[in-house]
Design an enzyme around this catalytic site. Structure first.
Site, PDB file in Angstrom:
ATOM      1  N   GLU A 112      50.481  39.211 -19.672  1.00  0.00           N
ATOM      2  CA  GLU A 112      49.398  38.243 -19.714  1.00  0.00           C
ATOM      3  C   GLU A 112      48.501  38.425 -20.935  1.00  0.00           C
ATOM      4  O   GLU A 112      48.011  37.437 -21.507  1.00  0.00           O
ATOM      5  CB  GLU A 112      48.568  38.348 -18.429  1.00  0.00           C
ATOM      6  CG  GLU A 112      49.281  37.881 -17.170  1.00  0.00           C
ATOM      7  CD  GLU A 112      50.156  38.959 -16.551  1.00  0.00           C
ATOM      8  OE1 GLU A 112      50.825  38.679 -15.548  1.00  0.00           O
ATOM      9  OE2 GLU A 112      50.181  40.097 -17.076  1.00  0.00           O
ATOM     10  N   ARG A 150      43.994  40.260 -15.879  1.00  0.00           N
ATOM     11  CA  ARG A 150      44.490  41.339 -16.729  1.00  0.00           C
ATOM     12  C   ARG A 150      44.225  41.064 -18.209  1.00  0.00           C
ATOM     13  O   ARG A 150      44.327  41.961 -19.039  1.00  0.00           O
ATOM     14  CB  ARG A 150      45.996  41.516 -16.498  1.00  0.00           C
ATOM     15  CG  ARG A 150      46.383  41.599 -15.040  1.00  0.00           C
ATOM     16  CD  ARG A 150      47.864  41.806 -14.852  1.00  0.00           C
ATOM     17  NE  ARG A 150      48.178  43.217 -14.782  1.00  0.00           N
ATOM     18  CZ  ARG A 150      49.414  43.707 -14.698  1.00  0.00           C
ATOM     19  NH1 ARG A 150      50.444  42.887 -14.699  1.00  0.00           N
ATOM     20  NH2 ARG A 150      49.615  44.999 -14.618  1.00  0.00           N
ATOM     21  N   LYS A 193      69.724  41.859  -7.027  1.00  0.00           N
ATOM     22  CA  LYS A 193      68.686  41.227  -6.210  1.00  0.00           C
ATOM     23  C   LYS A 193      69.344  40.407  -5.113  1.00  0.00           C
ATOM     24  O   LYS A 193      70.290  39.662  -5.356  1.00  0.00           O
ATOM     25  CB  LYS A 193      67.787  40.324  -7.059  1.00  0.00           C
ATOM     26  CG  LYS A 193      66.841  41.070  -7.975  1.00  0.00           C
ATOM     27  CD  LYS A 193      65.803  40.152  -8.608  1.00  0.00           C
ATOM     28  CE  LYS A 193      64.675  39.860  -7.649  1.00  0.00           C
ATOM     29  NZ  LYS A 193      63.523  39.207  -8.313  1.00  0.00           N
TER      30      LYS A 193
END
Length: 627
Positions: free
Chosen positions: A367, A395, A281
């Site tokens: 979630e 969600r 990253k």
């Protein structure tokens, strides 16, 4: 002319040599860094997939082949080589291009995304649709290792392996540590195993073994296990092989030579394929490589130092207020635990996690699990505070309804980024939480007008014996002083903050401030307003609202939320159910549509939920028009 300026469509890069592709990768990184440093955006993830993006476009025939990015915030390089370089400066700007993949923006964007872990399921759907349409083109789904923490990804894996469709999944792993020797050997073996003639040979040999009378299946299974054992010894592919995927990797995701070779080998597969690539990253920009968490989603910054251009005015954000209050409450209440779904920084819980590591849980991008896990904690006497962005909590609708609300477990939902969020657009604006929570029995819903009220609501919530949701906006507070020892609120009790006889304005959350601004402007027009800070979406302060509605027949409700099933609907339903008649009402909120990306103040203006909209509504109720 630079190489990047010569790339007008994806196919143009196929004319470049591999050395030119490496040079193009450098130009793309410079372009991304330059634009994100001005506009803000998802920098580290986009820098990490530049070579992977180029290799995919170099090997596959896009957009005939379909490329689906998971989440989509890593698609900046993809945008640059698919006809959007000339408008890339408008990234995440009002009326500009999106920071995510978006079907309506380009034919090269295979799916509109913004929430994680969707690419495999979506890819399988596209893949099977192509099969039914007798379309033999490829489907490539790119998913990150972080997204594999969500169950949806495995649901996609399961059906893909069962249907044995020819989906190509690329796992972009930017966190796993692999030693150079293992990585090099694995890269070699992956490219060797993936060669076309070896794939065909293996398939043909498998058919031959199975055809042997009586003993064929047994010999085939022994051979298959032997191959899997060898590959599992040197690669982590055993999991994906269990889903009936042919696994290749891990390979260096920044080595264009290897990427191109292996993608050519696995192109047009007969069965599901997973290619595991490892990336860094922030690759190519030192500050982002050193601090990929900060540069995951960043505001404008100085390129030479990586330091933010933001100048603080000393007013804390709602997120910071939540985080600091959690620490204060946890000091005196050992039952309080904090739960978040891969967002400890974004939800303000980093300091809490350091001070109370045994009482902090980051469950990853999961979630649904976060909510049911918290219900379990609560069932044994703990007080879980679940901090999740409004858009992501959507969600877990079923888990909130079924696992929390049925037994009224005292779980606190700290819903950050409620309302219009801004530059991340329709996938991230939190405009539906009142609606999807208000219908749930046993649920209490609050929204603060300022940061001190947020502190009071948090105290209220952790002392309440039932499910509670506190919804607050993104950004800084109003600058009010926060009480040293915030007092709890009376459940369902609103606050009258201004008295007037001409119009009744009932506002919730951030909209209260807009109502106060509107009140000053209405006074200049000779209209005097009573302003009620509702504080609670559920339960409403029925007695107070009816008392004023009977006196003041002209009513305005204001919310930073969709109108359908929202706060204004709750007020209107209540008045109707209680038999209150003879009033006129205007509900200010977002109409039934998705809000695009842009600065919050401009979006509030254009979608008609700011102080000017309230003034206009007040004038219209009195037969006037705003000038």
């Amino acid at each position: 002319m630079s190489l990047l300026e010569q790339i007008k469509i994806s196919k143009d890069i196929k004319q470049l040599s591999r050395e030119e592709l490496k040079a193009l990768a450098g130009e793309i990184r410079e372009r991304i860094i330059d634009v994100v440093s001005k506009n803000g955006g998802h920098l580290a993830s986009s820098l990490g997939v530049v070579e992977l993006t180029l290799a995919i476009h170099y090997v596959f025939d896009l957009p005939k082949d379909t490329l689906i990015w998971d989440v989509g915030h890593q698609s900046y390089a993809h945008k640059l080589i698919t006809g959007r370089n000339d408008i890339f400066d408008s990234l995440r700007q009002y009326k500009g291009i999106s920071g995510f993949s978006k079907i309506k923006e380009s034919a090269y964007d295979g799916f509109t995304v913004g929430h994680s872990s969707t690419s495999i399921s979506a890819g399988l759907g596209v893949c099977y649709a192509k099969y039914l349409n007798k379309d033999t083109s490829d489907v490539i789904s790119v998913i990150g290792d972080g997204s594999l923490t969500a169950g949806l990804a495995y649901e996609g894996f399961t059906q893909t392996g069962d249907l044995k469709r020819n989906l190509i999944v690329i796992l972009n792993d930017n966190d796993m540590s692999i030693s150079p020797n293992v990585g090099t050997l694995s890269s070699f073996l992956s490219r060797t195993f993936s060669a076309k003639y070896l794939q065909n040979l293996r398939n043909q040999f498998g058919i031959f073994l199975k055809s042997l009378p009586k003993i064929g299946d047994n010999i085939y299974n022994i051979a298959k296990r032997s191959e899997e054992s060898f590959k599992a010894f040197i690669t982590p592919g055993m999991l994906f092989e269990a889903f009936n995927f042919d696994y290749f990797g891990p390979i260096d995701g920044h080595n264009l030579e290897h990427l191109i070779d292996i993608l050519k080998n696995i192109k047009n597969p007969k069965d599901p394929v997973l290619l595991h690539v490892t990336t860094v990253k922030g690759k190519g920009y030192e500050p982002a490589e050193k601090n990929p968490v900060y540069f995951h989603g960043v505001g404008s910054f100085a390129v030479d130092t990586g330091k933010s251009n933001h100048i603080s005015n000393g007013i804390p954000t709602y997120t910071q207020v939540f985080g600091s209050q959690m620490i204060k409450l946890a000091k005196t209440n050992e039952k309080i635990v904090a739960v978040t779904a891969a967002m400890p920084e974004g939800t303000g819980l980093i300091e809490f996690s350091k001070l109370y590591p045994d009482r902090f849980f980051d469950v990853g991008i999961a979630e649904q699990h976060a909510v049911t896990f918290s219900a379990g904690l609560s069932s044994k006497g703990l007080k879980p505070v679940v901090a999740i962005y409004s858009t992501f909590l959507q969600r877990a609708f079923d888990q909130i309804l079924h696992d929390v609300c049925i037994d009224a477990h005292p779980v606190v939902f700290a819903i950050d980024r409620g309302g219009i969020v801004g530059e991340d657009g329709p996938t991230h604006n939190g405009l539906f939480d009142y609606s999807y929570l208000r219908c749930m029995p046993n649920m209490t819903i609050m929204a603060p007008k300022d940061e001190n009220e947020l502190a009071r609501m948090l105290v209220t919530a952790v002392n309440y014996n039932g499910p509670v949701a506190i919804r607050y906006p993104r950004g800084i507070g109003t600058g009010v002083k926060i009480e040293e020892n915030p007092k709890p609120l009376e459940i369902g009790k609103a606050q009258v903050i201004n008295e007037g006889d001409d119009v009744l304005i009932i506002a919730i959350g951030k909209s209260v401030c807009e109502a106060l601004k509107a009140n000053k402007l209405l006074k200049k027009q000779g209209i005097h307003a009573t302003i009620i800070n509702a504080r609670f979406v559920k339960p409403l302060d029925t007695n107070l609202i009816i008392e004023y509605a009977l006196k003041i027949k002209k009513i305005i409700t204001v919310e930073d939320h969709v109108l359908d099933g929202g706060f204004g609907s709750a007020v209107l339903e209540m008045l109707t159910d209680k038999g209150v008649t003879g009033f006129s009402i205007k509900r200010i909120g977002i109409k039934n549509r998705f809000v695009e990306h842009g600065p919050q103040d401009i979006l509030r203006r254009d979608y008609g939920i700011d102080s000017a909209a309230i003034v206009n509504a007040g004038l219209e109720l009195h037969g006037n028009k705003i000038k």
